[in-house]
Design an enzyme around this catalytic site. Structure first.
Site, PDB file in Angstrom:
ATOM      1  CB  SER A  32       1.150  10.031  13.225  1.00 34.11           C
ATOM      2  OG  SER A  32       0.508   9.012  13.942  1.00 34.11           O
ATOM      3  CE1 TYR A  78       2.854   6.983   8.959  1.00 33.16           C
ATOM      4  CE2 TYR A  78       2.293   6.396  11.214  1.00 33.16           C
ATOM      5  CZ  TYR A  78       2.106   7.182  10.104  1.00 33.16           C
ATOM      6  OH  TYR A  78       1.174   8.207  10.142  1.00 33.16           O
ATOM      7  CE  LYS A  92       3.552  10.453   9.370  1.00 30.96           C
ATOM      8  NZ  LYS A  92       3.342  11.498   8.370  1.00 30.96           N
TER       9      LYS A  92
HETATM   10  N1  LIG Z   1      -5.141   7.785   8.252  1.00 29.92           N
HETATM   11  C1  LIG Z   1      -4.729   7.896   9.492  1.00 29.92           C
HETATM   12  O1  LIG Z   1      -5.282   7.276  10.438  1.00 29.92           O
HETATM   13  C2  LIG Z   1      -3.578   8.809   9.827  1.00 29.92           C
HETATM   14  C3  LIG Z   1      -3.271   9.018  11.183  1.00 29.92           C
HETATM   15  C4  LIG Z   1      -2.228   9.881  11.503  1.00 29.92           C
HETATM   16  C5  LIG Z   1      -1.498  10.492  10.491  1.00 29.92           C
HETATM   17  N2  LIG Z   1      -1.806  10.247   9.179  1.00 29.92           N
HETATM   18  C6  LIG Z   1      -0.996  10.909   8.152  1.00 29.92           C
HETATM   19  O2  LIG Z   1      -1.839  11.569   7.232  1.00 29.92           O
HETATM   20  C7  LIG Z   1      -1.133  11.724   5.982  1.00 29.92           C
HETATM   21  C8  LIG Z   1      -2.058  11.325   4.848  1.00 29.92           C
HETATM   22  O3  LIG Z   1      -2.306   9.925   4.961  1.00 29.92           O
HETATM   23  P1  LIG Z   1      -3.694   9.281   4.559  1.00 29.92           P
HETATM   24  O4  LIG Z   1      -4.311   8.731   5.767  1.00 29.92           O
HETATM   25  O5  LIG Z   1      -4.483  10.230   3.714  1.00 29.92           O
HETATM   26  O6  LIG Z   1      -3.144   8.029   3.726  1.00 29.92           O
HETATM   27  P2  LIG Z   1      -3.404   7.587   2.226  1.00 29.92           P
HETATM   28  O7  LIG Z   1      -4.868   7.518   1.931  1.00 29.92           O
HETATM   29  O8  LIG Z   1      -2.596   6.337   2.070  1.00 29.92           O
HETATM   30  O9  LIG Z   1      -2.787   8.760   1.363  1.00 29.92           O
HETATM   31  C9  LIG Z   1      -1.381   8.891   1.249  1.00 29.92           C
HETATM   32  C10 LIG Z   1      -1.063   9.885   0.155  1.00 29.92           C
HETATM   33  O10 LIG Z   1       0.360   9.939   0.011  1.00 29.92           O
HETATM   34  C11 LIG Z   1       0.676   9.743  -1.370  1.00 29.92           C
HETATM   35  N3  LIG Z   1       1.955   9.043  -1.486  1.00 29.92           N
HETATM   36  C12 LIG Z   1       2.311   7.872  -0.916  1.00 29.92           C
HETATM   37  N4  LIG Z   1       3.541   7.524  -1.303  1.00 29.92           N
HETATM   38  C13 LIG Z   1       3.971   8.493  -2.136  1.00 29.92           C
HETATM   39  C14 LIG Z   1       5.178   8.715  -2.864  1.00 29.92           C
HETATM   40  N5  LIG Z   1       6.177   7.853  -2.819  1.00 29.92           N
HETATM   41  N6  LIG Z   1       5.281   9.844  -3.600  1.00 29.92           N
HETATM   42  C15 LIG Z   1       4.262  10.723  -3.657  1.00 29.92           C
HETATM   43  N7  LIG Z   1       3.089  10.573  -2.987  1.00 29.92           N
HETATM   44  C16 LIG Z   1       2.963   9.473  -2.242  1.00 29.92           C
HETATM   45  C17 LIG Z   1      -0.456   8.916  -1.930  1.00 29.92           C
HETATM   46  O11 LIG Z   1      -0.544   9.118  -3.315  1.00 29.92           O
HETATM   47  P3  LIG Z   1      -1.385   8.122  -4.247  1.00 29.92           P
HETATM   48  O12 LIG Z   1      -2.830   8.297  -3.903  1.00 29.92           O
HETATM   49  O13 LIG Z   1      -1.033   8.605  -5.623  1.00 29.92           O
HETATM   50  O14 LIG Z   1      -0.893   6.741  -3.946  1.00 29.92           O
HETATM   51  C18 LIG Z   1      -1.658   9.491  -1.188  1.00 29.92           C
HETATM   52  O15 LIG Z   1      -2.134  10.672  -1.825  1.00 29.92           O
HETATM   53  C19 LIG Z   1       0.132  10.875   6.099  1.00 29.92           C
HETATM   54  O16 LIG Z   1       1.218  11.721   6.385  1.00 29.92           O
HETATM   55  C20 LIG Z   1      -0.160   9.954   7.297  1.00 29.92           C
HETATM   56  O17 LIG Z   1       1.003   9.571   7.965  1.00 29.92           O
HETATM   57  C21 LIG Z   1      -2.826   9.418   8.831  1.00 29.92           C
END
Ligand SMILES: NC(=O)c1ccc[n+]([C@@H]2O[C@H](COP(=O)([O-])OP(=O)(O)OC[C@H]3O[C@@H](n4cnc5c(N)ncnc54)[C@H](OP(=O)(O)O)[C@@H]3O)[C@@H](O)[C@H]2O)c1
Length: 151
Positions: free
Chosen positions: A44, A67, A71
């Protein structure tokens, strides 16, 4: 800011740092058999120390401490794998999907959508460009939406 930052840091580090190490190490033997292996760490721009310390950056905010720290550490992990595995022909990247309306943060995509978050398939496509090799000139770096995310 979280009232118990030590516990929050432990929890987030377990998922965002120890998790990627565990998955990477588990798959390395299989990846070593691939003709053109690549590793991609979903990072990120919020982990950029350059952005965080720049008062003119939109990422200059005293929030999401744990967080953002995780990262920044993930970026170092990515570079270390690149240095180590690049010699074996691996391509290693960080990739920032940009602000995406997922369950991220609040478990409410609508909150992120209101803040300008794009739909999940947009973030998926941005990550896919790195998977497909469209960003190969940025190997060893964090591929951001706007170019390479600074460290
Ligand atoms: N959304 C944004 O704006 C954004 C921006 C920059 C970077 N990112 C990065 O993108 C990546 C995906 O995030 P997202 O936006 O898709 O968020 P999300 O919808 O919250 O998805 C997070 C995923 O991680 C899994 N997870 C969380 N804790 C876990 C644990 N302890 N063990 C195993 N799995 C776990 C969750 O599983 P469950 O569904 O089973 O809970 C879910 O599949 C992350 O690395 C985040 O930092 C996101």
């Amino acid at each position: 800011m979280n009232p118990v930052p030590r516990e929050a840091m432990r929890e987030i580090a377990a998922v965002n740092i120890v998790g990627p190490i565990s998955v990477t190490e588990a798959f390395l033997p299989l990846l070593r058999k691939a003709p053109a292996p690549r590793l991609l760490f979903v990072s990120s721009s919020a982990g950029s120390i350059t952005h965080a310390s720049d008062p003119t950056s939109k990422y200059h905010a005293a929030s999401a401490n744990e967080y953002r720290t995780s990262k920044a550490a993930l970026n170092m992990l990515m570079v270390q794998y690149w240095v180590k595995l690049g010699k074996e022909g691996f391509k290693v990247f960080g990739a920032d999907p940009g602000l995406i309306a997922t369950n991220f943060g609040w478990g409410k995509p609508e909150v992120l959508r209101e803040r300008g978050g794009m739909e999940p398939e947009v973030g998926g496509e941005r990550i896919a460009t790195v998977v497909r090799g469209d960003r190969d000139e940025d190997v060893g770096k964090v591929c951001g939406v706007y170019g390479v995310s600074p460290w």
